[in-house]
Design a protein around this motif. Structure first.
Motif, PDB file in Angstrom:
ATOM      1  N   GLY A 152       0.858  -1.192   0.000  1.00 33.51           N
ATOM      2  CA  GLY A 152       0.000   0.000   0.000  1.00 33.51           C
ATOM      3  C   GLY A 152       0.892   1.239   0.000  1.00 33.51           C
ATOM      4  N   THR A 153       0.496   2.271  -0.729  1.00 28.30           N
ATOM      5  CA  THR A 153       1.371   3.449  -0.839  1.00 28.30           C
ATOM      6  C   THR A 153       0.657   4.716  -0.370  1.00 28.30           C
ATOM      7  OG1 THR A 153       0.636   4.025  -3.077  1.00 28.30           O
ATOM      8  CG2 THR A 153       2.495   2.454  -2.879  1.00 28.30           C
ATOM      9  N   PRO A 154       1.420   5.728   0.044  1.00 29.58           N
ATOM     10  CA  PRO A 154       0.817   7.006   0.407  1.00 29.58           C
ATOM     11  C   PRO A 154       0.031   7.630  -0.749  1.00 29.58           C
ATOM     12  CG  PRO A 154       3.052   6.900   1.239  1.00 29.58           C
ATOM     13  CD  PRO A 154       2.866   5.689   0.351  1.00 29.58           C
ATOM     14  N   ALA A 155       0.474   7.405  -1.990  1.00 28.06           N
ATOM     15  CA  ALA A 155      -0.260   7.961  -3.142  1.00 28.06           C
ATOM     16  C   ALA A 155      -1.648   7.320  -3.248  1.00 28.06           C
ATOM     17  CB  ALA A 155       0.534   7.740  -4.424  1.00 28.06           C
ATOM     18  N   GLU A 156      -1.708   6.008  -3.060  1.00 27.85           N
ATOM     19  CA  GLU A 156      -3.007   5.325  -3.090  1.00 27.85           C
ATOM     20  C   GLU A 156      -3.877   5.783  -1.916  1.00 27.85           C
ATOM     21  OE1 GLU A 156      -1.441   1.109  -5.070  1.00 27.85           O
ATOM     22  OE2 GLU A 156      -1.533   1.329  -2.906  1.00 27.85           O
ATOM     23  N   PHE A 157      -3.239   5.977  -0.789  1.00 23.71           N
ATOM     24  CA  PHE A 157      -3.962   6.441   0.404  1.00 23.71           C
ATOM     25  C   PHE A 157      -4.528   7.844   0.159  1.00 23.71           C
ATOM     26  CE2 PHE A 157      -3.509   7.823   5.084  1.00 23.71           C
ATOM     27  CZ  PHE A 157      -4.738   7.281   5.427  1.00 23.71           C
ATOM     28  N   LYS A 158      -3.731   8.705  -0.430  1.00 23.99           N
ATOM     29  CA  LYS A 158      -4.177  10.069  -0.741  1.00 23.99           C
ATOM     30  C   LYS A 158      -5.402  10.034  -1.660  1.00 23.99           C
ATOM     31  CE  LYS A 158      -2.524  14.459  -2.568  1.00 23.99           C
ATOM     32  NZ  LYS A 158      -1.435  15.170  -3.240  1.00 23.99           N
ATOM     33  N   ALA A 159      -5.330   9.174  -2.679  1.00 25.10           N
ATOM     34  CA  ALA A 159      -6.450   9.063  -3.628  1.00 25.10           C
ATOM     35  C   ALA A 159      -7.701   8.530  -2.929  1.00 25.10           C
ATOM     36  CB  ALA A 159      -6.050   8.153  -4.780  1.00 25.10           C
ATOM     37  N   ALA A 160      -7.527   7.566  -2.041  1.00 25.65           N
ATOM     38  CA  ALA A 160      -8.672   6.986  -1.335  1.00 25.65           C
ATOM     39  C   ALA A 160      -9.295   7.998  -0.372  1.00 25.65           C
ATOM     40  CB  ALA A 160      -8.228   5.734  -0.585  1.00 25.65           C
ATOM     41  N   LEU A 161      -8.462   8.790   0.281  1.00 27.29           N
ATOM     42  CA  LEU A 161      -8.979   9.838   1.179  1.00 27.29           C
ATOM     43  C   LEU A 161      -9.825  10.839   0.385  1.00 27.29           C
ATOM     44  CD1 LEU A 161      -5.751  10.523   3.314  1.00 27.29           C
ATOM     45  CD2 LEU A 161      -7.893   9.565   4.200  1.00 27.29           C
ATOM     46  N   ALA A 162      -9.328  11.199  -0.797  1.00 22.70           N
ATOM     47  CA  ALA A 162     -10.063  12.161  -1.640  1.00 22.70           C
ATOM     48  C   ALA A 162     -11.383  11.553  -2.109  1.00 22.70           C
ATOM     49  CB  ALA A 162      -9.191  12.563  -2.824  1.00 22.70           C
ATOM     50  N   LYS A 163     -11.322  10.289  -2.516  1.00 22.48           N
ATOM     51  CA  LYS A 163     -12.531   9.607  -3.021  1.00 22.48           C
ATOM     52  C   LYS A 163     -13.615   9.562  -1.936  1.00 22.48           C
ATOM     53  CE  LYS A 163     -12.225   5.057  -3.659  1.00 22.48           C
ATOM     54  NZ  LYS A 163     -13.083   4.393  -2.712  1.00 22.48           N
ATOM     55  N   ASP A 164     -13.190   9.347  -0.683  1.00 18.52           N
ATOM     56  CA  ASP A 164     -14.145   9.249   0.421  1.00 18.52           C
ATOM     57  C   ASP A 164     -14.504  10.608   1.022  1.00 18.52           C
ATOM     58  OD1 ASP A 164     -14.194   6.535   0.093  1.00 18.52           O
ATOM     59  OD2 ASP A 164     -12.800   6.097   1.718  1.00 18.52           O
ATOM     60  N   GLY A 165     -13.929  11.667   0.490  1.00 15.92           N
ATOM     61  CA  GLY A 165     -14.234  12.998   1.009  1.00 15.92           C
ATOM     62  C   GLY A 165     -13.738  13.228   2.424  1.00 15.92           C
ATOM     63  N   VAL A 166     -12.603  12.620   2.760  1.00 17.88           N
ATOM     64  CA  VAL A 166     -12.062  12.761   4.122  1.00 17.88           C
ATOM     65  C   VAL A 166     -11.345  14.105   4.235  1.00 17.88           C
ATOM     66  CG1 VAL A 166     -10.562  11.737   5.865  1.00 17.88           C
ATOM     67  CG2 VAL A 166     -11.771  10.266   4.239  1.00 17.88           C
ATOM     68  N   LYS A 167     -11.672  14.848   5.292  1.00 17.55           N
ATOM     69  CA  LYS A 167     -11.132  16.204   5.431  1.00 17.55           C
ATOM     70  C   LYS A 167      -9.780  16.247   6.130  1.00 17.55           C
ATOM     71  CE  LYS A 167     -15.251  18.664   4.581  1.00 17.55           C
ATOM     72  NZ  LYS A 167     -16.106  17.528   4.385  1.00 17.55           N
ATOM     73  N   SER A 168      -9.376  15.178   6.765  1.00 21.45           N
ATOM     74  CA  SER A 168      -8.109  15.169   7.517  1.00 21.45           C
ATOM     75  C   SER A 168      -6.939  15.486   6.583  1.00 21.45           C
ATOM     76  CB  SER A 168      -7.884  13.785   8.135  1.00 21.45           C
ATOM     77  OG  SER A 168      -9.013  13.378   8.868  1.00 21.45           O
ATOM     78  N   LYS A 169      -5.961  16.199   7.134  1.00 19.23           N
ATOM     79  CA  LYS A 169      -4.769  16.558   6.342  1.00 19.23           C
ATOM     80  C   LYS A 169      -3.814  15.371   6.326  1.00 19.23           C
ATOM     81  CE  LYS A 169      -0.866  19.823   6.570  1.00 19.23           C
ATOM     82  NZ  LYS A 169      -0.754  20.182   5.171  1.00 19.23           N
ATOM     83  N   LEU A 170      -3.423  14.949   5.138  1.00 19.96           N
ATOM     84  CA  LEU A 170      -2.468  13.843   5.005  1.00 19.96           C
ATOM     85  C   LEU A 170      -1.053  14.391   5.110  1.00 19.96           C
ATOM     86  CD1 LEU A 170      -1.623  10.912   4.199  1.00 19.96           C
ATOM     87  CD2 LEU A 170      -1.785  11.669   1.813  1.00 19.96           C
ATOM     88  N   VAL A 171      -0.283  13.831   6.037  1.00 19.63           N
ATOM     89  CA  VAL A 171       1.133  14.195   6.161  1.00 19.63           C
ATOM     90  C   VAL A 171       1.952  12.913   6.015  1.00 19.63           C
ATOM     91  CG1 VAL A 171       2.929  15.139   7.667  1.00 19.63           C
ATOM     92  CG2 VAL A 171       0.646  16.166   7.655  1.00 19.63           C
TER      93      VAL A 171
END
Ligand SMILES: [Zn+2]
Length: 267
Positions: free
Chosen positions: A238-257
């Motif tokens: 699993g990669t941070p890029a995939e995680f970033k895309a999944a957060l966006a898809k789910d409309g998650v407001k948390s800031k990814l660091v």
């Protein structure tokens, strides 16, 4: 010498004035973190300091001359890590479930005198440590928790796996998920505490991957989410890029660091 990249977040504006001491969070790669409180106390979480993702593992390990508490989420080698060696040189007390503490002192060589009732607990409970500067809640996790003995051969029962909610006085509240799948009861954490920083496993294969971790982040709604437990071995893919895309898809407001090994954040 390790290179420290320090980022400053104005997370707790009301609690942190320009001159106030801050909380520092350092990542060693995998699930290993160092937390330094505003008064200078040092906590390690799942301290596999010498993991393959950390180029400076040996130097980092040697630099750990002060450690007050070692938190271990479950009994697997990639989370117990260098805990026993660090405990012996620093006198650090063990924060874990009672069962895991018993297993680590019996089979893995963790010093018994540093694993007492004052720092052992279990899910649902909260303990106050370090003269009240830190409170720690034991959070469930969906995983497993056998431990290997000192000869590295035999497996022993290590109790149930878990995560930790670490509440620092005048600092952030940090949720370290441990190794887990997504579970719906993560949302209950927010009934009792606002989570500032979530350290979420995303590597897949042995834990939740990016898609499930994104949904977990949505349930916990932290201000910041930091991925961990990925890339240490090729199978943790699993990669941070995939995680970033999944957060966006789910409309998650948390800031990814996304942290790098040996990087330190200040709160
Ligand atoms: Zn693991």
């Amino acid at each position: 010498m390790k290179a420290l990249l320090v980022l400053v977040f104005s997370l707790l504006v009301t609690a942190t004035s320009a001159n106030a001491a801050q909380t520092e969070l350092e990542w060693y790669g995998h699930s290993a973190f160092k937390l330094t409180t505003p008064s200078g106390k040092v906590l390690l979480i799942d301290p596999w300091i010498t993991n393959p993702a950390n180029k400076h593992g040996k130097a980092d390990l040697a630099a750990l001359t002060r450690v007050d508490l070692i938190l271990i989420s479950h009994g697997h080698f990639d989370h117990v890590g260098d805990a026993v060696a660090i405990a012996k040189t620093t006198g650090a007390k063990l924060v874990s479930t009672f069962d895991l503490g018993k297993a680590l002192t019996t089979y893995a060589g963790y010093p018994k005198a540093q694993a007492g009732f004052d720092t052992q607990g279990n899910v649902g409970g909260e303990i106050s440590v370090l003269d009240g500067e830190v409170k720690i809640a034991f959070i469930p996790a969906i995983h497993s928790s056998a431990i290997m003995d000192e000869n590295g051969k035999d497996l022993h029962q290590g109790g149930n796996p878990g995560g930790f909610l670490i509440m620092v006085k005048n600092g952030p509240t940090i949720y370290h998920t441990g190794d887990t799948d997504l579970f719906n009861d993560m949302r209950l954490i927010t009934q009792f505490h606002k989570v500032d920083v979530m350290l979420a496993c995303i590597g897949d294969h042995f834990t939740m991957g990016p898609d499930r971790a994104a949904l977990a982040t949505k349930l916990v709604a932290p201000r910041i989410v930091i991925p961990m437990h990925y890339g240490t071995f090729p199978i943790l893919n699993g990669t941070p890029a995939e995680f970033k895309a999944a957060l966006a898809k789910d409309g998650v407001k948390s800031k990814l660091v996304v942290m790098q090994p040996d990087e330190t954040l200040k709160f």
